[in-house]
Write an enzyme that holds these catalytic residues in place. Structure first.
Site, PDB file in Angstrom:
ATOM      1  N   ILE A  11      -3.627   0.938  -1.039  1.00 32.15           N
ATOM      2  CA  ILE A  11      -4.919   1.223  -0.410  1.00 32.15           C
ATOM      3  C   ILE A  11      -5.589  -0.072   0.048  1.00 32.15           C
ATOM      4  O   ILE A  11      -6.367  -0.086   1.017  1.00 32.15           O
ATOM      5  CB  ILE A  11      -5.843   2.050  -1.351  1.00 32.15           C
ATOM      6  N   ALA A  12      -5.264  -1.174  -0.627  1.00 37.48           N
ATOM      7  CA  ALA A  12      -5.812  -2.477  -0.221  1.00 37.48           C
ATOM      8  C   ALA A  12      -5.389  -2.811   1.210  1.00 37.48           C
ATOM      9  O   ALA A  12      -6.161  -3.386   1.981  1.00 37.48           O
ATOM     10  CB  ALA A  12      -5.328  -3.566  -1.178  1.00 37.48           C
ATOM     11  N   SER A  32      -4.187 -11.397  -5.904  1.00 37.02           N
ATOM     12  CA  SER A  32      -3.083 -10.623  -6.460  1.00 37.02           C
ATOM     13  C   SER A  32      -2.634 -11.327  -7.738  1.00 37.02           C
ATOM     14  O   SER A  32      -2.906 -12.523  -7.921  1.00 37.02           O
ATOM     15  CB  SER A  32      -1.936 -10.586  -5.436  1.00 37.02           C
ATOM     16  N   TYR A  54      -6.852 -12.859 -10.173  1.00 37.34           N
ATOM     17  CA  TYR A  54      -8.111 -12.194  -9.814  1.00 37.34           C
ATOM     18  C   TYR A  54      -9.295 -13.127 -10.120  1.00 37.34           C
ATOM     19  O   TYR A  54     -10.234 -13.241  -9.336  1.00 37.34           O
ATOM     20  CB  TYR A  54      -8.262 -10.878 -10.583  1.00 37.34           C
ATOM     21  N   HIS A  75     -10.006  -0.391 -13.696  1.00 35.88           N
ATOM     22  CA  HIS A  75     -11.284  -0.519 -12.977  1.00 35.88           C
ATOM     23  C   HIS A  75     -12.393  -1.075 -13.882  1.00 35.88           C
ATOM     24  O   HIS A  75     -13.170  -1.926 -13.461  1.00 35.88           O
ATOM     25  CB  HIS A  75     -11.718   0.838 -12.417  1.00 35.88           C
ATOM     26  N   LYS A  93     -11.992   4.945  -6.428  1.00 29.84           N
ATOM     27  CA  LYS A  93     -12.044   6.094  -7.312  1.00 29.84           C
ATOM     28  C   LYS A  93     -10.735   6.152  -8.081  1.00 29.84           C
ATOM     29  O   LYS A  93      -9.755   5.560  -7.614  1.00 29.84           O
ATOM     30  CB  LYS A  93     -12.283   7.398  -6.550  1.00 29.84           C
ATOM     31  N   ASP A 172      -6.732  11.010  -9.868  1.00 32.94           N
ATOM     32  CA  ASP A 172      -6.285  10.563  -8.548  1.00 32.94           C
ATOM     33  C   ASP A 172      -6.668  11.541  -7.438  1.00 32.94           C
ATOM     34  O   ASP A 172      -7.108  11.125  -6.371  1.00 32.94           O
ATOM     35  CB  ASP A 172      -4.767  10.342  -8.540  1.00 32.94           C
TER      36      ASP A 172
HETATM   37  N1  LIG Z   1      -9.549   6.250  -1.214  1.00 31.25           N
HETATM   38  C1  LIG Z   1      -8.287   6.613  -1.000  1.00 31.25           C
HETATM   39  O1  LIG Z   1      -7.954   7.317  -0.070  1.00 31.25           O
HETATM   40  C2  LIG Z   1      -7.241   6.111  -1.933  1.00 31.25           C
HETATM   41  C3  LIG Z   1      -5.886   6.217  -1.596  1.00 31.25           C
HETATM   42  C4  LIG Z   1      -4.943   5.684  -2.481  1.00 31.25           C
HETATM   43  C5  LIG Z   1      -5.392   5.115  -3.669  1.00 31.25           C
HETATM   44  N2  LIG Z   1      -6.700   5.056  -3.960  1.00 31.25           N
HETATM   45  C6  LIG Z   1      -7.191   4.443  -5.203  1.00 31.25           C
HETATM   46  O2  LIG Z   1      -6.936   3.041  -5.101  1.00 31.25           O
HETATM   47  C7  LIG Z   1      -6.529   2.523  -6.365  1.00 31.25           C
HETATM   48  C8  LIG Z   1      -5.172   1.850  -6.202  1.00 31.25           C
HETATM   49  O3  LIG Z   1      -4.257   2.779  -5.693  1.00 31.25           O
HETATM   50  P1  LIG Z   1      -2.980   2.312  -4.813  1.00 31.25           P
HETATM   51  O4  LIG Z   1      -2.339   3.563  -4.346  1.00 31.25           O
HETATM   52  O5  LIG Z   1      -3.359   1.290  -3.828  1.00 31.25           O
HETATM   53  O6  LIG Z   1      -2.096   1.680  -5.965  1.00 31.25           O
HETATM   54  P2  LIG Z   1      -0.925   0.597  -5.859  1.00 31.25           P
HETATM   55  O7  LIG Z   1      -0.302   0.638  -4.496  1.00 31.25           O
HETATM   56  O8  LIG Z   1      -0.076   0.801  -7.047  1.00 31.25           O
HETATM   57  O9  LIG Z   1      -1.704  -0.772  -5.971  1.00 31.25           O
HETATM   58  C9  LIG Z   1      -2.453  -1.106  -7.091  1.00 31.25           C
HETATM   59  C10 LIG Z   1      -2.514  -2.616  -7.225  1.00 31.25           C
HETATM   60  O10 LIG Z   1      -3.236  -2.911  -8.406  1.00 31.25           O
HETATM   61  C11 LIG Z   1      -2.775  -4.121  -8.937  1.00 31.25           C
HETATM   62  N3  LIG Z   1      -2.551  -4.001 -10.380  1.00 31.25           N
HETATM   63  C12 LIG Z   1      -3.207  -4.667 -11.346  1.00 31.25           C
HETATM   64  N4  LIG Z   1      -2.767  -4.351 -12.548  1.00 31.25           N
HETATM   65  C13 LIG Z   1      -1.772  -3.484 -12.377  1.00 31.25           C
HETATM   66  C14 LIG Z   1      -0.894  -2.824 -13.270  1.00 31.25           C
HETATM   67  N5  LIG Z   1      -0.943  -3.003 -14.602  1.00 31.25           N
HETATM   68  N6  LIG Z   1       0.024  -1.981 -12.743  1.00 31.25           N
HETATM   69  C15 LIG Z   1       0.097  -1.787 -11.422  1.00 31.25           C
HETATM   70  N7  LIG Z   1      -0.723  -2.398 -10.521  1.00 31.25           N
HETATM   71  C16 LIG Z   1      -1.630  -3.240 -11.001  1.00 31.25           C
HETATM   72  C17 LIG Z   1      -1.522  -4.506  -8.169  1.00 31.25           C
HETATM   73  O11 LIG Z   1      -1.899  -5.534  -7.276  1.00 31.25           O
HETATM   74  P3  LIG Z   1      -1.316  -7.029  -7.406  1.00 31.25           P
HETATM   75  O12 LIG Z   1       0.124  -6.878  -7.777  1.00 31.25           O
HETATM   76  O13 LIG Z   1      -1.531  -7.547  -6.050  1.00 31.25           O
HETATM   77  O14 LIG Z   1      -2.125  -7.728  -8.433  1.00 31.25           O
HETATM   78  C18 LIG Z   1      -1.154  -3.274  -7.393  1.00 31.25           C
HETATM   79  O15 LIG Z   1      -0.548  -3.569  -6.168  1.00 31.25           O
HETATM   80  C19 LIG Z   1      -6.579   3.705  -7.322  1.00 31.25           C
HETATM   81  O16 LIG Z   1      -7.836   3.725  -7.928  1.00 31.25           O
HETATM   82  C20 LIG Z   1      -6.437   4.924  -6.428  1.00 31.25           C
HETATM   83  O17 LIG Z   1      -7.030   6.093  -6.937  1.00 31.25           O
HETATM   84  C21 LIG Z   1      -7.632   5.538  -3.117  1.00 31.25           C
END
Ligand SMILES: NC(=O)c1ccc[n+]([C@@H]2O[C@H](COP(=O)([O-])OP(=O)(O)OC[C@H]3O[C@@H](n4cnc5c(N)ncnc54)[C@H](OP(=O)(O)O)[C@@H]3O)[C@@H](O)[C@H]2O)c1
Length: 322
Positions: A11-12, A32, A54, A75, A93, A172
């Protein structure tokens, strides 16, 4: 306003793309756990700074607002860290794992006079206001029943499967169906019924939720991490009904009369990705010296977290550190 992204995951990337198309905000930094990943992300999205931790990004005085894009389990810690360094926060969220964590974080933000808001994107969308106005206009009569669903076959994803990452469908995906009900039927709930399917990893994979309101309205919701659904939200009134396409990212609302005839379609206004509204609202709130956004006040974040706590109580479901 200079924005830092904390966590360079899926999502980032969408947020980075959004920020790059917005006016008055700048994707300034990314942090990251991996320096290499941060460099790659910064190069791809033209961020000025790339941090391999971070905390290193939070020490950068130029960063004003931090967008937290880590798993739900993190979070709470990441928001507290941001607030400790005096940064305003826009956190993905679900806001935290549970209401107690949310309460603590929001109290801290208020004490420090920093903005802290939940990035639950439909709340900030102009369509949310438009749909509210349609309901208030009486066009479909008195709204009495609502249904909403959301589902993606994502149970294989680590972040969803694993309890230690506060996985499961509720935090989620379920948060969106609850948001839809809360946006249009409010929060005066007298009864919560639910049925859940638990996965072998110890988190919920899908559930149905029925909310009964004190004034006799009812909302029937379901969410699933096992299947694709039509993502529709339907609000039924005494004179007709309204069908919202995609409760996750509003596309349009079709309004039907008492003969079930389509009378008009309200399209969603053009948008970048739909994530720009939460950012714009956060920036405005910061400029106005506020600690919360009007579209998603702290009380509402707490309400949704408490609702999800009570559903998990019904299911006997706890995350490992609870
Ligand atoms: N608003 C929306 O439409 C939407 C869509 C998808 C997700 N989200 C929300 O966004 C958040 C992240 O979701 P995502 O799908 O982007 O997840 P993701 O692709 O797995 O990315 C999460 C990032 O968090 C970091 N991180 C820190 N500690 C971690 C750990 N112990 N295990 C795994 N990752 C860790 C990692 O970044 P680094 O490796 O760079 O440190 C990882 O790339 C969640 O809260 C999700 O509900 C929102």
């Amino acid at each position: 306003m200079k924005i830092g992204i904390l966590g360079a995951g899926g999502i980032a990337r969408t947020m980075a793309r959004t920020l790059n198309e917005m006016k008055d905000v700048k994707l300034y930094a990314v942090a990251s756990r991996s320096q290499e990943k941060a460099y790659q992300f910064a190069a791809e999205f033209q961020a000025v700074k790339a941090y391999g931790s971070y905390e290193a990004m939070l020490q950068d005085k130029e960063v004003e607002l931090v967008y937290i894009a880590t798993p739900h389990s993190h979070h709470y810690t990441h928001m507290k860290l941001c607030l400790k360094y005096g940064k305003h926060v826009l956190c993905e969220k679900s806001f935290t794992q549970n209401a107690a964590q949310a309460q603590e974080v929001l109290k801290l933000a208020e004490q420090k006079g920093l903005l802290c808001t939940e990035a639950i994107w439909p709340r900030y969308m102009p369509m949310a206001r438009v749909i509210r106005q349609i309901l208030e206009s009486g066009e479909i009569g008195a709204p009495a029943a609502l249904s909403a669903n959301l589902g993606y076959p994502i149970f294989g994803v680590e972040r969803i499967r694993r309890p230690e990452l506060a996985g499961g469908a509720l935090l989620d995906i379920g948060v969106y169906v609850l948001t839809f009900a809360s946006l249009f039927f409010g929060d005066d709930i007298s009864r919560i019924d639910s049925s859940v399917v638990m996965a072998d990893t110890g988190v919920d994979s899908q559930e149905s939720i029925t909310l009964t309101y004190r004034d006799g309205r009812i909302a029937t919701l379901y969410c699933t991490a096992q299947a694709l659904t039509d993502r529709q939200g339907v609000i039924s009134g005494s004179e007709g009904f309204l069908v919202v396409e995609n409760i996750n990212n509003f596309q349009k609302a079709d309004i039907y009369d008492h003969n079930r005839r389509l009378i008009r379609t309200v399209p969603c206004p053009p948008q970048i990705t739909g994530y720009e509204y939460e950012v714009a609202s956060a920036v405005k709130a910061i400029q106005e010296g506020k600690t919360e956004c009007p579209e998603m006040p702290h009380s509402e974040t707490l309400f949704i977290m408490r609702l999800m706590d009570s559903l998990r109580d019904q299911w006997g479901m706890k995350y490992p550190n609870e």
